[in-house]
Design a protein around this motif. Structure first.
Motif, PDB file in Angstrom:
ATOM      1  N   THR A 154      39.851  36.534  40.836  1.00 41.88           N
ATOM      2  CA  THR A 154      40.017  36.614  39.325  1.00 41.88           C
ATOM      3  C   THR A 154      39.861  37.427  38.732  1.00 41.88           C
ATOM      4  N   ILE A 155      40.382  38.541  37.650  1.00 40.09           N
ATOM      5  CA  ILE A 155      40.143  39.981  37.433  1.00 40.09           C
ATOM      6  C   ILE A 155      39.971  39.938  35.984  1.00 40.09           C
ATOM      7  N   ILE A 156      39.575  40.177  35.706  1.00 37.10           N
ATOM      8  CA  ILE A 156      38.809  40.308  33.799  1.00 37.10           C
ATOM      9  C   ILE A 156      39.070  40.940  33.156  1.00 37.10           C
ATOM     10  N   GLY A 157      40.246  41.760  32.621  1.00 44.27           N
ATOM     11  CA  GLY A 157      40.775  42.969  31.953  1.00 44.27           C
ATOM     12  C   GLY A 157      42.039  44.031  32.912  1.00 44.27           C
ATOM     13  N   SER A 158      42.778  44.286  31.742  1.00 42.14           N
ATOM     14  CA  SER A 158      43.785  44.404  32.194  1.00 42.14           C
ATOM     15  C   SER A 158      44.530  46.175  31.981  1.00 42.14           C
ATOM     16  N   GLY A 159      42.745  47.073  31.947  1.00 35.97           N
ATOM     17  CA  GLY A 159      43.152  48.472  32.146  1.00 35.97           C
ATOM     18  C   GLY A 159      42.646  48.954  33.487  1.00 35.97           C
ATOM     19  N   LEU A 204      44.571  37.716  36.745  1.00 33.17           N
ATOM     20  CA  LEU A 204      44.219  38.702  35.814  1.00 33.17           C
ATOM     21  C   LEU A 204      44.493  38.357  34.475  1.00 33.17           C
ATOM     22  N   ILE A 205      43.101  37.736  33.580  1.00 28.58           N
ATOM     23  CA  ILE A 205      42.889  37.789  32.379  1.00 28.58           C
ATOM     24  C   ILE A 205      42.921  38.360  31.480  1.00 28.58           C
ATOM     25  N   GLU A 206      43.327  38.187  29.966  1.00 25.44           N
ATOM     26  CA  GLU A 206      43.366  39.549  29.369  1.00 25.44           C
ATOM     27  C   GLU A 206      43.278  39.013  27.565  1.00 25.44           C
ATOM     28  N   LYS A 207      42.403  39.592  27.296  1.00 24.68           N
ATOM     29  CA  LYS A 207      41.911  39.012  25.979  1.00 24.68           C
ATOM     30  C   LYS A 207      43.337  39.573  25.081  1.00 24.68           C
ATOM     31  N   LYS A 215      40.315  34.363  25.981  1.00 20.92           N
ATOM     32  CA  LYS A 215      39.065  35.867  26.491  1.00 20.92           C
ATOM     33  C   LYS A 215      38.473  34.386  26.682  1.00 20.92           C
ATOM     34  N   ALA A 216      37.871  35.214  28.407  1.00 26.80           N
ATOM     35  CA  ALA A 216      37.014  34.579  28.996  1.00 26.80           C
ATOM     36  C   ALA A 216      36.157  34.648  28.795  1.00 26.80           C
TER      37      ALA A 216
END
Length: 410
Positions: A4-9, A28-31, A104-105
């Motif tokens: 699991t990856i947090i952020g899509s930059g 991939l989690i993106e807020k 929001k993770a």
């Protein structure tokens, strides 16, 4: 394996791709609603989209012609590019079979939760980036592409990379620009010759500089007892902070601590990108790539040495390594291509210790490519004797590198 990856930059995107290519199930989690992170939505991409027509204006002026763009015109260009690239990120992730979750993770006891639900994960990669400074009465560079306000006078606080790049952009878009910098030059942390040249150039093009100055903000900004001229906007260009909300349990002082594998030392959690204290998208891309490989069980180290840095003014400002040891300076007035195109402002400076190339700075047209070539020599340990065998096209700005190596090899 579930990763699991947090952020899509940039860091999140390339850690996701590296992980997915190795057969992992990647989420991939993106807020935000849009993908791409600060780089695509607010930073690298919109600023370059805004700069492109201004470069055309600059080159037109160098040939005695006039070409103008309104600020709203370059904003429109930037917004269109942002939307296109954000969609491109979406399609790219989809093509690798990466599941995108918007929400929001937060990290709780080593587990990722989104909306109260736990996301099953064997490994985590945190790439949440940074948050812009929130200083009352000012805006950040993130706001410029979307600023809905007529303005003509801008006060820029900070003469570092961001302040220099955005001050040039605003000046070329027809604004009256001033910079306040607490040091006695722009780019105070860089090579002496470079910062002197850039400081002199900014004065020459009509940007008002308040150097060795500390600003006091308020209804009427002041430097000491001197009240500054009225500005329509104040652009605050430094002071970004890591986006740690929900991830406070990660080891950090200011930035999240990682080793050369991008491992945080906590459970199976890695981190990459600006949250670790890097400030360029290309560093984030490579950190993300390394994090994705290590999370997948393939050992790979991130090498922060020999990373080229570029400030996108014209002439461009670029640098790599350090300028210690024996140095030579090649003025652009010596380079045939620069003379042919009338772009002779600036220089290249290359430094060595023995036969080893240690660093370089360039203030010139095409400095980006000049310094990237030198960074490759440094990164791969190519000494002067071997580097001098590289054949540059003629005429090109890259010939400045050959001229410098010839003199260093004498």
């Amino acid at each position: 394996m579930n990763i699991t990856i947090i952020g899509s930059g940039p860091a999140g995107i390339y850690s996701a791709i590296a992980s997915a290519k190795l057969g992992n199930k990647v989420r991939l989690i993106e807020k935000n609603d849009k993908l791409g992170g600060t780089c695509v939505l607010y930073g690298c991409i919109p600023s370059k989209a805004m700069l492109h027509p201004l470069f055309l204006k600059y080159f037109a002026e160098e040939t005695g012609r006039e070409l103008n763009f309104s600020f709203s015109e370059i904003q429109k260009i930037a917004k269109n590019v942002v939307n296109r690239l954000s969609k491109g990120v979406e399609y790219m992730l989809e093509s690798y079979g990466i599941e995108v979750i918007h929400g929001k993770a937060q990290l709780k006891g080593g587990n990722i939760q989104v909306g109260g639900q736990t996301i099953p994960s064997d490994k985590l990669i945190v790439a949440t980036g940074t948050e812009k400074p929130q200083i009352e009465g000012t805006i950040a560079s993130d706001d410029l592409p979307y600023l809905d306000k007529e303005f003509s006078k801008v006060l820029v606080i900070g003469g570092g990379a961001g302040g220099v790049e955005y001050a040039w952009l605003l000046k070329m878009s027809g604004k009256e620009v001033s910079i306040v910098e607490k040091s006695d030059s722009l780019l105070p942390y860089l090579d002496e010759d470079l910062k002197k040249a850039v400081t002199a150039y900014f004065k020459k093009i009509g940007i008002k500089l308040y150097l060795s100055s500390e600003i006091t903000l308020g209804d009427k900004p002041r430097i000491g007892n001197e009240e500054l001229p009225q500005s329509d906007i104040i652009l605050y260009t430094f002071g970004r902070k890591p986006a740690l909300e929900g991830f406070e349990e990660l080891p950090h002082e200011k930035w999240v601590k990682v080793d050369k594998r991008m491992y945080t030392g906590v459970n199976n959690i890695y981190a990459a990108g600006d949250i670790t204290g890097t400030f360029t998208a290309h560093e984030a891309i490579h950190e993300g790539f390394v994090a994705g490989l290590n999370a997948s069980g393939i050992e790979k180290y991130y090498n922060p040495e020999a990373v080229p840095k570029v400030i996108y003014t014209e002439p461009q400002i670029a640098y790599v390594g350090n300028t210690k040891g024996k140095c030579v300076k090649i003025n652009m007035t010596e380079i045939p291509r620069a003379i042919a195109e009338g772009l002779t402002e600036g220089f290249l400076k290359v430094c060595t210790e023995g036969k080893k190339i240690t660093g370089a700075v360039a203030f010139s047209h095409d400095a980006e490519n000049i310094i990237t070539l030198i960074s490759m020599f440094i990164n791969y340990g190519i000494d002067i004797d071997k580097a001098i065998d590289f054949i540059e096209p003629h005429p090109s700005y890259l010939e400045a590198v050959f001229e410098a190596l010839l003199r260093l090899n004498s």
